[in-house]
Each structure stands twice: as C-alpha cells, then as structure tokens.
Design a protein around this motif. Structure first.
Motif, short mmCIF file in Angstrom:
data_model
loop_
_atom_site.label_atom_id
_atom_site.label_comp_id
_atom_site.label_asym_id
_atom_site.label_seq_id
_atom_site.Cartn_x
_atom_site.Cartn_y
_atom_site.Cartn_z
N GLU A 94 11.25 -6.74 29.42
CA GLU A 94 11.90 -5.89 30.41
C GLU A 94 11.00 -5.73 31.63
O GLU A 94 9.80 -5.48 31.50
CB GLU A 94 12.20 -4.52 29.82
N PRO A 100 11.07 -3.34 34.74
CA PRO A 100 11.72 -2.22 35.44
C PRO A 100 11.68 -2.42 36.95
O PRO A 100 10.70 -2.92 37.50
CB PRO A 100 10.89 -1.00 35.04
N GLN A 101 12.74 -2.02 37.60
CA GLN A 101 12.81 -2.09 39.06
C GLN A 101 12.43 -0.72 39.63
O GLN A 101 12.95 0.30 39.20
CB GLN A 101 14.23 -2.47 39.51
N ILE A 157 14.97 2.50 41.15
CA ILE A 157 16.37 2.46 40.67
C ILE A 157 16.37 2.42 39.14
O ILE A 157 15.39 2.03 38.52
CB ILE A 157 17.14 1.24 41.24
N MET A 158 17.46 2.85 38.58
CA MET A 158 17.58 2.89 37.12
C MET A 158 18.16 1.56 36.61
O MET A 158 19.22 1.53 35.99
CB MET A 158 18.47 4.06 36.69
N LYS A 159 17.48 0.49 36.91
CA LYS A 159 17.94 -0.83 36.50
C LYS A 159 16.73 -1.68 36.19
O LYS A 159 15.69 -1.54 36.81
CB LYS A 159 18.77 -1.47 37.61
N SER A 160 16.87 -2.53 35.21
CA SER A 160 15.79 -3.44 34.84
C SER A 160 16.27 -4.88 34.90
O SER A 160 17.45 -5.15 34.75
CB SER A 160 15.31 -3.15 33.41
N GLU A 161 15.32 -5.76 35.11
CA GLU A 161 15.58 -7.18 34.98
C GLU A 161 14.86 -7.65 33.73
O GLU A 161 13.99 -6.95 33.20
CB GLU A 161 15.11 -7.92 36.23
N TYR A 162 15.18 -8.83 33.27
CA TYR A 162 14.58 -9.36 32.05
C TYR A 162 14.16 -10.80 32.26
O TYR A 162 14.78 -11.53 33.01
CB TYR A 162 15.58 -9.27 30.88
#
Length: 70
Positions: free
Chosen positions: A13, A15-16, A19-24
C-alpha cells in the motif's frame, strides 16, 4: 547457511498524502530459513523490498495459529 523457502506475491500500500486514498504496487515476501544461533535455533526471515522480520519457530507457530482464525 540460509535456505530460501519460497516467495509469496502480494501488494504494498502506498498512501496518498492529503487524501483518503491509497495506491498499490506489486510486492513479494521472500521466506528464508536460517540459523539464529544456539539461543534462537532455526529461524524464519520474511523479507520485503525495504525490510525484513525474523521469527523463531515458536513465533512462526503463533503466526500460523493466528492466520488459521481468518
């Protein structure tokens, strides 16, 4: 002497910020058996791209018990 036992594919994971979004990204866990000396005996090392964790046989058993509860 260390022995590579296998590789488990997974993801990491990322984390960005802000913002409450992650990339993988694809990742691997490399499992290696090695000697921890007379104090620890045979041990398992779980390595990622950036880090590693070393477990005694009893800690591996505890991990297995925990995972079986999934």
């Amino acid at each position: 002497m260390a022995t590579q036992l296998g590789i488990i594919k997974g993801r990491q994971e990322i984390p960005q910020k802000g913002i409450m979004k992650s990339e993988y990204k694809d990742s691997e866990l490399v499992l290696t058996r090695f000697s921890g000396g007379t104090k620890n005996g045979t041990m398992l090392q779980i390595s990622t791209e950036n880090d590693h964790i070393q477990l005694t046989v009893q800690q591996v058993r505890d991990l297995i018990d925990t995972l079986e509860k999934l």
